[in-house]
Each structure stands twice: as C-alpha cells, then as structure tokens.
Design a protein around this motif. Structure first.
Motif, PDB file in Angstrom:
ATOM      1  N   VAL A  12      -3.226   4.537  -0.599  1.00 43.02           N
ATOM      2  CA  VAL A  12      -4.639   4.235  -0.821  1.00 43.02           C
ATOM      3  C   VAL A  12      -5.350   4.116   0.526  1.00 43.02           C
ATOM      4  O   VAL A  12      -4.914   3.367   1.401  1.00 43.02           O
ATOM      5  CB  VAL A  12      -4.796   2.912  -1.614  1.00 43.02           C
ATOM      6  CG1 VAL A  12      -6.254   2.581  -1.815  1.00 43.02           C
ATOM      7  CG2 VAL A  12      -4.073   3.002  -2.936  1.00 43.02           C
ATOM      8  N   ASP A  13      -6.440   4.846   0.680  1.00 46.21           N
ATOM      9  CA  ASP A  13      -7.224   4.767   1.913  1.00 46.21           C
ATOM     10  C   ASP A  13      -7.937   3.426   2.003  1.00 46.21           C
ATOM     11  O   ASP A  13      -8.351   2.863   0.990  1.00 46.21           O
ATOM     12  CB  ASP A  13      -8.276   5.880   1.954  1.00 46.21           C
ATOM     13  CG  ASP A  13      -7.642   7.253   2.075  1.00 46.21           C
ATOM     14  OD1 ASP A  13      -6.522   7.351   2.618  1.00 46.21           O
ATOM     15  OD2 ASP A  13      -8.268   8.231   1.613  1.00 46.21           O
ATOM     16  N   SER A  14      -8.074   2.896   3.181  1.00 45.42           N
ATOM     17  CA  SER A  14      -8.791   1.635   3.449  1.00 45.42           C
ATOM     18  C   SER A  14      -8.254   0.499   2.600  1.00 45.42           C
ATOM     19  O   SER A  14      -9.003  -0.355   2.130  1.00 45.42           O
ATOM     20  CB  SER A  14     -10.289   1.800   3.198  1.00 45.42           C
ATOM     21  OG  SER A  14     -10.807   2.838   3.982  1.00 45.42           O
ATOM     22  N   TRP A  15      -6.963   0.469   2.408  1.00 42.77           N
ATOM     23  CA  TRP A  15      -6.354  -0.531   1.531  1.00 42.77           C
ATOM     24  C   TRP A  15      -6.514  -1.943   2.073  1.00 42.77           C
ATOM     25  O   TRP A  15      -6.899  -2.847   1.328  1.00 42.77           O
ATOM     26  CB  TRP A  15      -4.868  -0.224   1.341  1.00 42.77           C
ATOM     27  CG  TRP A  15      -4.178  -1.278   0.554  1.00 42.77           C
ATOM     28  CD1 TRP A  15      -4.146  -1.390  -0.803  1.00 42.77           C
ATOM     29  CD2 TRP A  15      -3.461  -2.399   1.052  1.00 42.77           C
ATOM     30  NE1 TRP A  15      -3.442  -2.498  -1.191  1.00 42.77           N
ATOM     31  CE2 TRP A  15      -3.012  -3.149  -0.037  1.00 42.77           C
ATOM     32  CE3 TRP A  15      -3.144  -2.851   2.327  1.00 42.77           C
ATOM     33  CZ2 TRP A  15      -2.268  -4.305   0.081  1.00 42.77           C
ATOM     34  CZ3 TRP A  15      -2.398  -4.005   2.452  1.00 42.77           C
ATOM     35  CH2 TRP A  15      -1.976  -4.713   1.337  1.00 42.77           C
ATOM     36  N   PRO A  50      -8.677  -3.588   4.173  1.00 43.64           N
ATOM     37  CA  PRO A  50      -9.975  -4.266   4.011  1.00 43.64           C
ATOM     38  C   PRO A  50     -10.303  -4.589   2.555  1.00 43.64           C
ATOM     39  O   PRO A  50     -10.848  -5.643   2.252  1.00 43.64           O
ATOM     40  CB  PRO A  50     -10.989  -3.270   4.579  1.00 43.64           C
ATOM     41  CG  PRO A  50     -10.210  -2.350   5.438  1.00 43.64           C
ATOM     42  CD  PRO A  50      -8.820  -2.311   4.878  1.00 43.64           C
ATOM     43  N   ARG A  51      -9.945  -3.700   1.645  1.00 45.15           N
ATOM     44  CA  ARG A  51     -10.213  -3.963   0.226  1.00 45.15           C
ATOM     45  C   ARG A  51      -9.331  -5.079  -0.307  1.00 45.15           C
ATOM     46  O   ARG A  51      -9.763  -5.909  -1.100  1.00 45.15           O
ATOM     47  CB  ARG A  51     -10.043  -2.693  -0.599  1.00 45.15           C
ATOM     48  CG  ARG A  51     -11.111  -1.678  -0.261  1.00 45.15           C
ATOM     49  CD  ARG A  51     -11.099  -0.468  -1.141  1.00 45.15           C
ATOM     50  NE  ARG A  51      -9.771   0.091  -1.271  1.00 45.15           N
ATOM     51  CZ  ARG A  51      -9.362   0.773  -2.331  1.00 45.15           C
ATOM     52  NH1 ARG A  51     -10.168   0.967  -3.337  1.00 45.15           N
ATOM     53  NH2 ARG A  51      -8.156   1.259  -2.384  1.00 45.15           N
ATOM     54  N   ALA A  52      -8.081  -5.118   0.142  1.00 48.28           N
ATOM     55  CA  ALA A  52      -7.181  -6.192  -0.289  1.00 48.28           C
ATOM     56  C   ALA A  52      -7.677  -7.537   0.222  1.00 48.28           C
ATOM     57  O   ALA A  52      -7.702  -8.525  -0.520  1.00 48.28           O
ATOM     58  CB  ALA A  52      -5.765  -5.920   0.210  1.00 48.28           C
ATOM     59  N   ASN A  86       0.822  -1.194   0.000  1.00 47.72           N
ATOM     60  CA  ASN A  86       0.000   0.000   0.000  1.00 47.72           C
ATOM     61  C   ASN A  86       0.861   1.250   0.000  1.00 47.72           C
ATOM     62  O   ASN A  86       0.599   2.193  -0.720  1.00 47.72           O
ATOM     63  CB  ASN A  86      -0.911   0.001   1.224  1.00 47.72           C
ATOM     64  CG  ASN A  86      -1.763   1.250   1.307  1.00 47.72           C
ATOM     65  OD1 ASN A  86      -1.950   1.956   0.339  1.00 47.72           O
ATOM     66  ND2 ASN A  86      -2.275   1.542   2.471  1.00 47.72           N
ATOM     67  N   ALA A  97     -10.665  -8.315   0.893  1.00 43.92           N
ATOM     68  CA  ALA A  97     -11.922  -8.648   0.217  1.00 43.92           C
ATOM     69  C   ALA A  97     -11.676  -9.392  -1.090  1.00 43.92           C
ATOM     70  O   ALA A  97     -12.579 -10.063  -1.603  1.00 43.92           O
ATOM     71  CB  ALA A  97     -12.723  -7.379  -0.047  1.00 43.92           C
ATOM     72  N   CYS A  98     -10.463  -9.333  -1.643  1.00 48.27           N
ATOM     73  CA  CYS A  98     -10.136 -10.047  -2.887  1.00 48.27           C
ATOM     74  C   CYS A  98      -9.854 -11.528  -2.661  1.00 48.27           C
ATOM     75  O   CYS A  98      -9.891 -12.309  -3.605  1.00 48.27           O
ATOM     76  CB  CYS A  98      -8.911  -9.421  -3.546  1.00 48.27           C
ATOM     77  SG  CYS A  98      -9.217  -7.781  -4.199  1.00 48.27           S
TER      78      CYS A  98
END
Length: 80
Positions: free
Chosen positions: A43-46, A48-50, A39, A52-53
């Motif tokens: 990137v904000d909120s990286w 949780p988004r990562a 990150n 989620a993949c």
C-alpha cells in the motif's frame, strides 16, 4: 465507517462467546485480538495513513471500555 466496522466485529465476537458459553457451559471472560497492521510494501503512503488512525482509537477507546468492559485492556503492537 471504521467505528461501525469495529463495533460490528466486537458484537460478532460477543455473540460467538455467548454461543460457546451456551454450548459448553463455560463463560468466556477474556478475548485476544490480533491486528496485522503490516504494510509489506503493498500500500502506498501506508505509514502516514496508519498514524492518522491513532487519534480515532485514542478518542474512542474510553467509549469501548465503558460499553464493552470485558474487552482488551492491554495492547501490544508488534512488527515482526
């Protein structure tokens, strides 16, 4: 969109391997992929988004194994 992006990358790598084989006469039988998932604070909120993949990759990895058997079998995720 992610699935299409991954398949497009795989197809490109295979076409490059075929071109190399035709040019040199040597068959490429393995691939090395490097995925930089750092990150670096860009990137904000990286995280949780990562994370989620993960279900996507878990669900689609068996498909990629069957369609592209010459692909990666071992994956190392390194944060250096």
């Amino acid at each position: 969109a992610l699935l299409l992006h991954l398949v497009s990358g795989i197809e490109y790598q295979l076409s490059e391997a075929k071109a190399r084989m035709l040019k040199t006469g040597e068959c490429v039988t393995s691939f090395i992929e490097i995925q930089d998932v750092g990150n670096y604070g860009l990137v904000d909120s990286w995280l949780p988004r990562a994370l989620a993949c993960v279900p996507f990759y878990k669900a689609n990895a068996p498909i990629f194994d069957k369609v592209y058997p010459e692909r990666v079998r071992i994956c190392f995720i390194i944060r250096a």
